[in-house]
Design a protein around this motif. Sequence first.
Motif, PDB file in Angstrom:
ATOM      1  N   VAL A   1      27.454  17.002  -1.365  1.00 29.02           N
ATOM      2  CA  VAL A   1      28.166  18.264  -0.222  1.00 29.02           C
ATOM      3  C   VAL A   1      27.615  17.024   0.310  1.00 29.02           C
ATOM      4  N   GLU A   2      28.824  16.401   1.537  1.00 26.40           N
ATOM      5  CA  GLU A   2      28.708  15.680   2.147  1.00 26.40           C
ATOM      6  C   GLU A   2      28.439  16.261   3.859  1.00 26.40           C
ATOM      7  N   HIS A   3      28.769  17.647   3.921  1.00 27.68           N
ATOM      8  CA  HIS A   3      28.922  17.962   5.376  1.00 27.68           C
ATOM      9  C   HIS A   3      28.730  19.827   4.854  1.00 27.68           C
ATOM     10  N   VAL A   4      28.300  20.518   5.846  1.00 22.73           N
ATOM     11  CA  VAL A   4      28.132  21.996   5.333  1.00 22.73           C
ATOM     12  C   VAL A   4      28.583  23.269   6.752  1.00 22.73           C
ATOM     13  N   MET A   5      29.409  23.828   7.050  1.00 22.05           N
ATOM     14  CA  MET A   5      29.525  24.517   8.390  1.00 22.05           C
ATOM     15  C   MET A   5      29.553  25.802   8.721  1.00 22.05           C
ATOM     16  N   ILE A   6      28.293  26.942   8.760  1.00 22.72           N
ATOM     17  CA  ILE A   6      28.341  28.176   8.578  1.00 22.72           C
ATOM     18  C   ILE A   6      28.207  28.980   9.645  1.00 22.72           C
ATOM     19  N   ASP A   7      29.191  29.881   9.948  1.00 20.13           N
ATOM     20  CA  ASP A   7      30.159  30.487  11.340  1.00 20.13           C
ATOM     21  C   ASP A   7      30.438  29.475  12.189  1.00 20.13           C
ATOM     22  N   GLY A   8      30.770  28.456  12.048  1.00 27.19           N
ATOM     23  CA  GLY A   8      31.004  27.300  13.354  1.00 27.19           C
ATOM     24  C   GLY A   8      29.812  26.073  13.390  1.00 27.19           C
ATOM     25  N   GLN A   9      28.778  26.517  12.995  1.00 23.86           N
ATOM     26  CA  GLN A   9      27.589  25.965  13.292  1.00 23.86           C
ATOM     27  C   GLN A   9      27.232  24.798  12.110  1.00 23.86           C
ATOM     28  N   TRP A  10      26.728  23.654  12.382  1.00 19.57           N
ATOM     29  CA  TRP A  10      26.982  22.302  11.429  1.00 19.57           C
ATOM     30  C   TRP A  10      25.092  22.660  10.700  1.00 19.57           C
ATOM     31  N   ILE A  11      24.799  23.298   9.485  1.00 23.28           N
ATOM     32  CA  ILE A  11      23.744  23.353   9.093  1.00 23.28           C
ATOM     33  C   ILE A  11      23.921  21.853   8.259  1.00 23.28           C
ATOM     34  N   ILE A  12      24.488  20.956   7.771  1.00 22.09           N
ATOM     35  CA  ILE A  12      23.961  19.580   7.095  1.00 22.09           C
ATOM     36  C   ILE A  12      25.427  18.821   7.659  1.00 22.09           C
ATOM     37  N   LYS A  13      24.517  17.390   7.962  1.00 24.51           N
ATOM     38  CA  LYS A  13      25.971  16.289   8.608  1.00 24.51           C
ATOM     39  C   LYS A  13      25.665  14.851   7.936  1.00 24.51           C
ATOM     40  N   GLN A  14      26.672  14.172   6.758  1.00 20.72           N
ATOM     41  CA  GLN A  14      26.353  13.379   7.005  1.00 20.72           C
ATOM     42  C   GLN A  14      24.918  13.710   5.410  1.00 20.72           C
ATOM     43  N   HIS A  15      24.735  14.892   4.984  1.00 24.27           N
ATOM     44  CA  HIS A  15      23.663  14.164   3.709  1.00 24.27           C
ATOM     45  C   HIS A  15      22.502  15.328   5.280  1.00 24.27           C
ATOM     46  N   THR A  16      22.062  15.748   6.301  1.00 21.08           N
ATOM     47  CA  THR A  16      20.936  15.599   6.403  1.00 21.08           C
ATOM     48  C   THR A  16      20.974  16.933   7.393  1.00 21.08           C
ATOM     49  N   ILE A  17      19.486  18.134   7.228  1.00 21.11           N
ATOM     50  CA  ILE A  17      19.875  18.954   7.436  1.00 21.11           C
ATOM     51  C   ILE A  17      19.528  19.167   8.868  1.00 21.11           C
ATOM     52  N   GLN A  18      20.422  19.857   9.511  1.00 16.49           N
ATOM     53  CA  GLN A  18      20.175  19.748  10.952  1.00 16.49           C
ATOM     54  C   GLN A  18      19.650  20.481  11.637  1.00 16.49           C
ATOM     55  N   THR A  19      18.970  21.917  11.272  1.00 17.92           N
ATOM     56  CA  THR A  19      18.590  22.719  11.114  1.00 17.92           C
ATOM     57  C   THR A  19      17.102  23.187  11.756  1.00 17.92           C
ATOM     58  N   PHE A  20      16.466  22.336  10.641  1.00 15.78           N
ATOM     59  CA  PHE A  20      14.928  21.890  10.009  1.00 15.78           C
ATOM     60  C   PHE A  20      14.479  20.392   9.465  1.00 15.78           C
ATOM     61  N   ASP A  21      13.648  20.236   9.947  1.00 11.11           N
ATOM     62  CA  ASP A  21      13.201  18.939   9.650  1.00 11.11           C
ATOM     63  C   ASP A  21      12.967  18.948   8.400  1.00 11.11           C
ATOM     64  N   GLU A  22      13.837  18.503   7.620  1.00 11.60           N
ATOM     65  CA  GLU A  22      13.465  18.196   6.545  1.00 11.60           C
ATOM     66  C   GLU A  22      11.800  17.785   5.247  1.00 11.60           C
ATOM     67  N   GLN A  23      11.339  16.887   6.501  1.00 13.42           N
ATOM     68  CA  GLN A  23       9.864  15.577   6.214  1.00 13.42           C
ATOM     69  C   GLN A  23       8.947  16.553   6.439  1.00 13.42           C
TER      70      GLN A  23
END
Length: 109
Positions: A71-93
């Motif tokens: 899974v490379e990208h995920v968009m939910i309700d028009g908002q990118w959640i994952i882009k290029q395998h990187t979570i956009q909504t919180f700091d995964e580390q």
Amino acid sequence: VVNIDASAFPQNEFYTLLISNPSRFFFPDQLSGIQPGSRADLIFIQTDHAHLYPQTSLLSHLMYTVQGNEVEHVMIDGQWIIKQHTIQTFDEQIVKKEFTKVFNRITSC
């Protein structure tokens, strides 16, 4: 679970479930499917992996073969959640670090 054999689930039913039924279930008053005015919930999957060849039936691969790391990208309700395998909504580390702290505290008892 009546049958754990994934091939027991017909592909055409899976496609209907994948495209239409979730939106009808969760949002019955809104348009469903891929069309103007519907919610923009999209998943982009990398399909150029050896285990996804031959690509005679991408639907079959989606049902039986695709793995989460593809899974490379995920968009939910028009908002990118994952882009290029990187979570956009919180700091995964930070989440991993906090999880490790809690795990260590729980298992040290």
